[in-house]
Write a protein that holds these residues in place. Sequence first.
Motif, PDB file in Angstrom:
ATOM      1  N   ILE A   1      -2.928  -8.215   1.572  1.00  0.00           N
ATOM      2  CA  ILE A   1      -2.857  -6.761   1.683  1.00  0.00           C
ATOM      3  C   ILE A   1      -2.726  -6.438   3.163  1.00  0.00           C
ATOM      4  CG2 ILE A   1      -4.057  -4.565   1.280  1.00  0.00           C
ATOM      5  CD1 ILE A   1      -5.505  -5.856  -1.080  1.00  0.00           C
TER       6      ILE A   1
ATOM      7  N   THR B   1       0.851  -1.178   0.000  1.00  0.00           N
ATOM      8  CA  THR B   1       0.000   0.000   0.000  1.00  0.00           C
ATOM      9  C   THR B   1       0.891   1.233   0.000  1.00  0.00           C
ATOM     10  OG1 THR B   1      -1.624  -1.216   1.314  1.00  0.00           O
ATOM     11  CG2 THR B   1      -1.857   1.189   1.228  1.00  0.00           C
TER      12      THR B   1
ATOM     13  N   ILE C   1      -2.097   0.465  -4.784  1.00  0.00           N
ATOM     14  CA  ILE C   1      -1.854  -0.893  -4.285  1.00  0.00           C
ATOM     15  C   ILE C   1      -1.214  -1.679  -5.423  1.00  0.00           C
ATOM     16  CG2 ILE C   1      -2.912  -2.957  -3.306  1.00  0.00           C
ATOM     17  CD1 ILE C   1      -5.290  -1.112  -2.490  1.00  0.00           C
TER      18      ILE C   1
ATOM     19  N   SER D   1      -2.789   0.144   5.843  1.00  0.00           N
ATOM     20  CA  SER D   1      -3.756  -0.637   5.079  1.00  0.00           C
ATOM     21  C   SER D   1      -4.617   0.317   4.264  1.00  0.00           C
ATOM     22  CB  SER D   1      -4.652  -1.434   6.027  1.00  0.00           C
ATOM     23  OG  SER D   1      -5.631  -2.149   5.297  1.00  0.00           O
TER      24      SER D   1
END
Length: 157
Positions: A128, A50, A63, A104
Motif C-alpha cells: 500500500i 488508494t 483501497i 497513502s
Amino acid sequence: MSKVTRATQLLAKAGVAFSVHTYAYDPTAERIGMQAAEALGAAPDRVLKTLMVLVDGKPACAIIPSDHEVSMKRLAAALGSKAAQMMTPADAERITGYKVGGISPFGQKRAIQTVIEMQALEHDLVYINGGQRGLQVRLDPADAVSVLNAVAAPLVA
C-alpha cells in the motif's frame, strides 16, 4: 527519497510490522498502481491502490487491487450510502496532505471512512502506498484494516 513519512510514522507508532519498498515512480504511467506492481515485481492483486472518493458528498478512501476498477455502487453500499464519485486530484491532495501518486490511507490529515476490497484479506502481505511517490509499505492487510478502522467489503466490479 525519505523512507520516513506520516504513513510510516503512524504504522510504527501503532506497532504494525511493515517493510518499506521503493521503486522508480513514472508520472507518465497510464495506470500508476500497475506501474508500481511491475516495478516491485509483485502480483498486481497484491499492490493496492488508494482512491479518494466522495460518498454522499463526504470524503472517503477506497483501497483496491491495482489491476481492478472500483464499483461506485458497491462502494456506496459498503458505507450505507446512496452515491459515490471520484474526488478531484486537487481535493484529494488538499484533504490527505499527500500528492497524487503518493496518497497513502495511513497518516492522512484527518481520519476518514475507509473501505478495503475484501479480496485483499486473502493475502498474507500486500503493498500500500507509503505516503510518497515511489514508496510502498508491505504489511498484513488485516493490520491495515485494524489501523485504519476500515470496513472490508466487495468493491470491484
